[in-house]
Write a protein that holds these residues in place. Sequence first.
Motif, PDB file in Angstrom:
ATOM      1  N   CYS A  91       0.841  -1.196   0.000  1.00 53.17           N
ATOM      2  CA  CYS A  91       0.000   0.000   0.000  1.00 53.17           C
ATOM      3  C   CYS A  91       0.881   1.252   0.000  1.00 53.17           C
ATOM      4  CB  CYS A  91      -0.935   0.009   1.206  1.00 53.17           C
ATOM      5  SG  CYS A  91      -0.084   0.157   2.794  1.00 53.17           S
ATOM      6  N   ASN A  92       0.238   2.410   0.034  1.00 52.36           N
ATOM      7  CA  ASN A  92       0.969   3.682   0.029  1.00 52.36           C
ATOM      8  C   ASN A  92       1.405   4.129   1.415  1.00 52.36           C
ATOM      9  OD1 ASN A  92       0.172   3.888  -2.708  1.00 52.36           O
ATOM     10  ND2 ASN A  92      -1.694   4.967  -2.141  1.00 52.36           N
ATOM     11  N   THR A  93       0.665   3.717   2.448  1.00 53.41           N
ATOM     12  CA  THR A  93       0.763   4.380   3.744  1.00 53.41           C
ATOM     13  C   THR A  93       1.545   3.629   4.809  1.00 53.41           C
ATOM     14  OG1 THR A  93      -1.373   3.411   4.355  1.00 53.41           O
ATOM     15  CG2 THR A  93      -1.404   5.622   3.368  1.00 53.41           C
ATOM     16  N   CYS A  94       1.608   2.331   4.749  1.00 48.85           N
ATOM     17  CA  CYS A  94       2.265   1.553   5.793  1.00 48.85           C
ATOM     18  C   CYS A  94       3.768   1.821   5.792  1.00 48.85           C
ATOM     19  CB  CYS A  94       1.996   0.065   5.578  1.00 48.85           C
ATOM     20  SG  CYS A  94       2.946  -1.006   6.687  1.00 48.85           S
ATOM     21  N   PRO A  95       4.367   2.127   6.944  1.00 48.20           N
ATOM     22  CA  PRO A  95       5.817   2.373   7.008  1.00 48.20           C
ATOM     23  C   PRO A  95       6.636   1.180   6.519  1.00 48.20           C
ATOM     24  CG  PRO A  95       4.758   3.112   9.023  1.00 48.20           C
ATOM     25  CD  PRO A  95       3.719   2.367   8.247  1.00 48.20           C
ATOM     26  N   PHE A  96       6.174  -0.021   6.827  1.00 49.55           N
ATOM     27  CA  PHE A  96       6.890  -1.217   6.371  1.00 49.55           C
ATOM     28  C   PHE A  96       6.836  -1.324   4.850  1.00 49.55           C
ATOM     29  CE2 PHE A  96       5.625  -2.192  10.718  1.00 49.55           C
ATOM     30  CZ  PHE A  96       6.796  -2.717  11.255  1.00 49.55           C
ATOM     31  N   ALA A  97       5.651  -1.077   4.282  1.00 45.48           N
ATOM     32  CA  ALA A  97       5.493  -1.144   2.829  1.00 45.48           C
ATOM     33  C   ALA A  97       6.405  -0.129   2.142  1.00 45.48           C
ATOM     34  CB  ALA A  97       4.030  -0.894   2.454  1.00 45.48           C
ATOM     35  N   LYS A  98       6.501   1.054   2.730  1.00 46.14           N
ATOM     36  CA  LYS A  98       7.359   2.085   2.149  1.00 46.14           C
ATOM     37  C   LYS A  98       8.833   1.667   2.178  1.00 46.14           C
ATOM     38  CE  LYS A  98       4.419   6.084   3.215  1.00 46.14           C
ATOM     39  NZ  LYS A  98       4.325   7.343   3.993  1.00 46.14           N
ATOM     40  N   LEU A  99       9.233   1.033   3.274  1.00 49.52           N
ATOM     41  CA  LEU A  99      10.626   0.599   3.384  1.00 49.52           C
ATOM     42  C   LEU A  99      10.976  -0.486   2.375  1.00 49.52           C
ATOM     43  CD1 LEU A  99      11.111   0.564   7.257  1.00 49.52           C
ATOM     44  CD2 LEU A  99      12.363   1.970   5.618  1.00 49.52           C
ATOM     45  N   TYR A 100       9.960  -1.204   1.920  1.00 48.83           N
ATOM     46  CA  TYR A 100      10.209  -2.287   0.962  1.00 48.83           C
ATOM     47  C   TYR A 100      10.053  -1.856  -0.488  1.00 48.83           C
ATOM     48  CZ  TYR A 100      10.956  -6.260   4.054  1.00 48.83           C
ATOM     49  OH  TYR A 100      11.504  -7.151   4.945  1.00 48.83           O
ATOM     50  N   GLU A 101       9.626  -0.647  -0.752  1.00 51.47           N
ATOM     51  CA  GLU A 101       9.388  -0.225  -2.140  1.00 51.47           C
ATOM     52  C   GLU A 101      10.642  -0.329  -3.004  1.00 51.47           C
ATOM     53  OE1 GLU A 101       5.704   2.954  -1.778  1.00 51.47           O
ATOM     54  OE2 GLU A 101       7.757   3.644  -1.443  1.00 51.47           O
ATOM     55  N   ASP A 102      11.753   0.211  -2.530  1.00 50.45           N
ATOM     56  CA  ASP A 102      12.987   0.169  -3.326  1.00 50.45           C
ATOM     57  C   ASP A 102      13.445  -1.268  -3.540  1.00 50.45           C
ATOM     58  OD1 ASP A 102      13.045   2.901  -3.597  1.00 50.45           O
ATOM     59  OD2 ASP A 102      14.412   3.223  -1.917  1.00 50.45           O
ATOM     60  N   ARG A 103      13.241  -2.107  -2.524  1.00 49.69           N
ATOM     61  CA  ARG A 103      13.641  -3.506  -2.663  1.00 49.69           C
ATOM     62  C   ARG A 103      12.747  -4.240  -3.666  1.00 49.69           C
ATOM     63  NH1 ARG A 103      14.525  -4.952   3.696  1.00 49.69           N
ATOM     64  NH2 ARG A 103      13.617  -2.891   4.015  1.00 49.69           N
ATOM     65  N   LEU A 104      11.469  -3.876  -3.715  1.00 46.55           N
ATOM     66  CA  LEU A 104      10.575  -4.469  -4.710  1.00 46.55           C
ATOM     67  C   LEU A 104      10.961  -4.018  -6.120  1.00 46.55           C
ATOM     68  CD1 LEU A 104       7.039  -4.270  -3.052  1.00 46.55           C
ATOM     69  CD2 LEU A 104       8.346  -6.336  -3.599  1.00 46.55           C
ATOM     70  N   ILE A 105      11.339  -2.760  -6.230  1.00 41.71           N
ATOM     71  CA  ILE A 105      11.797  -2.259  -7.535  1.00 41.71           C
ATOM     72  C   ILE A 105      13.022  -3.051  -7.994  1.00 41.71           C
ATOM     73  CG2 ILE A 105      12.876  -0.284  -8.699  1.00 41.71           C
ATOM     74  CD1 ILE A 105      11.066   1.527  -6.968  1.00 41.71           C
ATOM     75  N   GLN A 106      13.971  -3.254  -7.086  1.00 42.60           N
ATOM     76  CA  GLN A 106      15.183  -4.006  -7.419  1.00 42.60           C
ATOM     77  C   GLN A 106      14.858  -5.460  -7.758  1.00 42.60           C
ATOM     78  OE1 GLN A 106      17.638  -3.401  -3.963  1.00 42.60           O
ATOM     79  NE2 GLN A 106      17.979  -1.229  -4.402  1.00 42.60           N
ATOM     80  N   LEU A 107      13.920  -6.040  -7.013  1.00 45.94           N
ATOM     81  CA  LEU A 107      13.526  -7.424  -7.270  1.00 45.94           C
ATOM     82  C   LEU A 107      12.922  -7.557  -8.666  1.00 45.94           C
ATOM     83  CD1 LEU A 107      13.427 -10.134  -5.542  1.00 45.94           C
ATOM     84  CD2 LEU A 107      10.972  -9.668  -5.353  1.00 45.94           C
ATOM     85  N   HIS A 108      12.058  -6.607  -9.012  1.00 48.95           N
ATOM     86  CA  HIS A 108      11.437  -6.624 -10.341  1.00 48.95           C
ATOM     87  C   HIS A 108      12.488  -6.456 -11.438  1.00 48.95           C
ATOM     88  CE1 HIS A 108       8.312  -5.921 -13.394  1.00 48.95           C
ATOM     89  NE2 HIS A 108       9.097  -4.951 -13.828  1.00 48.95           N
ATOM     90  N   GLN A 109      13.380  -5.518 -11.234  1.00 52.28           N
ATOM     91  CA  GLN A 109      14.405  -5.264 -12.255  1.00 52.28           C
ATOM     92  C   GLN A 109      15.305  -6.474 -12.465  1.00 52.28           C
ATOM     93  OE1 GLN A 109      16.084  -1.696 -10.519  1.00 52.28           O
ATOM     94  NE2 GLN A 109      14.870  -0.355 -11.831  1.00 52.28           N
ATOM     95  N   LYS A 110      15.517  -7.247 -11.410  1.00 54.01           N
ATOM     96  CA  LYS A 110      16.384  -8.421 -11.511  1.00 54.01           C
ATOM     97  C   LYS A 110      15.659  -9.626 -12.099  1.00 54.01           C
ATOM     98  CE  LYS A 110      19.468 -11.383  -8.768  1.00 54.01           C
ATOM     99  NZ  LYS A 110      20.111 -11.577  -7.424  1.00 54.01           N
ATOM    100  N   TYR A 111      14.396  -9.841 -11.671  1.00 56.12           N
ATOM    101  CA  TYR A 111      13.724 -11.094 -12.024  1.00 56.12           C
ATOM    102  C   TYR A 111      12.659 -10.988 -13.116  1.00 56.12           C
ATOM    103  CZ  TYR A 111      16.211 -13.259  -8.189  1.00 56.12           C
ATOM    104  OH  TYR A 111      17.209 -13.740  -7.394  1.00 56.12           O
ATOM    105  N   ALA A 112      12.175  -9.792 -13.404  1.00 53.92           N
ATOM    106  CA  ALA A 112      11.219  -9.664 -14.514  1.00 53.92           C
ATOM    107  C   ALA A 112      11.836 -10.122 -15.836  1.00 53.92           C
ATOM    108  CB  ALA A 112      10.704  -8.233 -14.617  1.00 53.92           C
ATOM    109  N   PRO A 113      13.091  -9.747 -16.135  1.00 56.63           N
ATOM    110  CA  PRO A 113      13.698 -10.235 -17.378  1.00 56.63           C
ATOM    111  C   PRO A 113      13.880 -11.751 -17.400  1.00 56.63           C
ATOM    112  CG  PRO A 113      14.897  -8.329 -16.545  1.00 56.63           C
ATOM    113  CD  PRO A 113      13.978  -8.770 -15.459  1.00 56.63           C
ATOM    114  N   LEU A 114      13.858 -12.375 -16.214  1.00 54.81           N
ATOM    115  CA  LEU A 114      14.016 -13.823 -16.122  1.00 54.81           C
ATOM    116  C   LEU A 114      12.668 -14.543 -16.102  1.00 54.81           C
ATOM    117  CD1 LEU A 114      16.886 -13.942 -13.454  1.00 54.81           C
ATOM    118  CD2 LEU A 114      17.089 -14.106 -15.950  1.00 54.81           C
ATOM    119  N   GLY A 115      11.586 -13.756 -16.183  1.00 56.07           N
ATOM    120  CA  GLY A 115      10.261 -14.360 -16.267  1.00 56.07           C
ATOM    121  C   GLY A 115       9.396 -14.236 -15.043  1.00 56.07           C
TER     122      GLY A 115
END
Length: 208
Positions: free
Chosen positions: A63-87
């Motif tokens: 979500c937009n508001t949870c402090p935990f969710a915000k802390l994980y946003e950059d890590r989710l971006i990195q995860l997507h950038q690494k694994y989206a090209p792998l499927g």
Amino acid sequence: MQKSLPLLCLLGLFALLTSAVLVENGYQVGDVATDFKLKNVDGQMMSLKDQKNAKGFVVTFTCNTCPFAKLYEDRLIQLHQKYAPLGYPVIAINPNDVKASPGDSFAKMQERAKDKKFPFAYLYDETQEVAKRFGATRTPHLYILQKTANGQMKVAYIGALDNNSGDPEKVTQRYAETALNSLLANQVVAQTSTKAIGCTIKWRAEAQ
């Protein structure tokens, strides 16, 4: 970051003590997940079957508001950038009720996605039916789906992205990456579930 850690610890304790188990039934590892169709921040409806070349998905309730969710946003971006090209692309889903959490409205989702330059889909689960079906209880709550030979989506992992919600520099176990690496190598996922740490999903009042 140091100053925010005590607050995050208190938030985590509060979430654990006050969590209402509104979703008693949800997917377990090994279950087949059914498809869904939700609105993306670009205004287009999206389903899993739309991405025909995907080997699976990292479905993350956030979500937009949870402090935990915000802390994980950059890590989710990195995860997507690494694994989206792998499927294995990330698909983020916001299940929070807008009346209980106005900061999680669709308009605010669009703003957040633009500000953070999300490279992944960010979908709005307005009815909360998808979150209930999955059995999600927190933001973030992550599910890795693997496409089988017959095109079904099998749940391969449920839980947290890693073992440190507060400080990415102190992560020692990357649960999601380890599971994805095993799937890509056609190996059995050794650790299929962990405890999701985050804010409780803001359910509609009538659901309580």
